[in-house]
Every structure is written in structure tokens, then in C-alpha cells.
Design an enzyme around this catalytic site. Structure first.
Site: not given
Ligand SMILES: [Zn+2]
Length: 177
Positions: A79, A81, A109, A112
Site C-alpha cells: 500500500h 503508506e 487501512c 497501514c
Molecule cells: Zn493500507
């Protein structure tokens, strides 16, 4: 020390506990960094990835930049991040990023948010809420959970319209295919 800060109105139904800002965060500067995160998200879009972007800022400059790379790297953890945090850690030479801020186009999420806690980051600024997976307040609360030791300052809703629009464009185009 934790205080209730009336500035953080991004969470109308749920007052967040925030750590008072140490640096000179200003709404204008936040928007400039968010533009950079949006630029990263745009690159994800061009690569056919879900358009989420993130940058890590340290001492007034970007030390980590990331966009979703799940498909290109066959990596479920890639992801924006996480990619940005990894780059920042390598740039600074430390797995603790206590003097850094992360700007992400979408509410992080659970994975992250967990990575942000492990990094000990000082501040998170994000764009649009994620009603499907957001772990700041939308679906669950991983950040600033009363049971978690590390608390960070959080600001949501920065350039939220543009951040959400990029995602909507992406999913609309995919449905149309
Ligand atoms: Zn994430």
C-alpha cells in the site's frame, strides 16, 4: 499529554484525542504536501493500480514517497503508506520516524495504521475517509486506540474531494470495461 482539540472537526461524530502539534503545521502547508501525495496517486492510476498515494515529510522535505503497487509487485502489503514508510526509514536510517509526518490521500487501512504505530510517526494527515476499510475512525479505530501506547496527531479531510474523485474515476472506469 492528550487533549481534545476543537480544531479537528473532521470527525464530527467522534471527537478524536490528539497530541498537540509541536511544529508549525498550517492548513496551507498540509495542502501542499497533500498535492504531492495526489501526484503519487496519479502515478498509481497510470499504472493501473488503485490510486492511493502517500508522502512522508521530515524537516520540510519529502523523505518517502509511495503509491499502491500491489499488482506491479504482486505484494499484498504494498500500500502507498507502507511503501512511503519503507522509503523514509531507509532515507533517515531509522525504523522510528518520530519527527515525521505522513500524508495519505485516503484514510489508512488497519495494516497501514498498524505500520504507522510501529513507525512512531508524529502526525498523520489524510484526504478522504474510507468507509470500507478506514482504520482511523470509519470502520475501526487502530490509531489512538486507548489500549495502544503510541498516539499521534491526526487530521483528516485535506483535499478530500480530489482524493475521493481519483478513486471514483478508477472504479468507474473499471466497471465500464
Ligand atoms: Zn493500507
Amino acid at each position: 499529554m492528550l487533549t481534545r482539540d476543537p480544531k479537528y472537526r473532521a470527525f464530527p461524530q467522534d471527537t478524536m484525542f490528539v497530541v498537540p502539534p509541536r511544529g508549525k503545521a498550517s492548513p496551507e502547508i498540509d495542502e501542499l504536501w497533500m498535492q504531492e501525495a495526489l501526484r503519487a496517486a496519479q502515478r498509481a492510476l497510470e499504472a493501473g493500480e488503485v490510486p492511493v498515494g502517500a508522502v512522508v515529510v521530515h524537516g520540510g522535505k519529502i523523505v518517502g514517497r509511495g503509491y499502491n503497487r500491489n499488482l506491479s509487485d504482486s505484494d499484498p502489503t504494498a500500500h502507498a503508506e507502507v511503501v512511503a514508510l519503507r522509503e523514509a526509514g531507509a532515507a533517515i536510517g531509522n525504523h522510528r520516524l518520530g519527527d515525521c509526518e505522513l500524508f495519505a490521500t485516503i484514510e489508512p487501512c488497519a495494516m497501514c495504521a498498524g505500520a504507522l504505530v510501529h513507525s512512531r510517526i508524529r502526525r498523520l494527515v489524510y484526504g478522504a475517509d474510507d468507509p470500507k476499510a478506514g482504520a482511523v475512525h470509519s470502520v475501526m479505530r487502530v490509531l489512538n486506540h486507548p489500549g495502544v501506547n503510541h498516539h499521534m496527531e491526526v487530521r483528516g479531510g485535506v483535499l478530500a474531494g480530489r482524493c475521493a474523485e481519483l478513486l471514483q474515476e478508477f472504479f468507474r472506469a473499471r466497471r465500464g470495461r
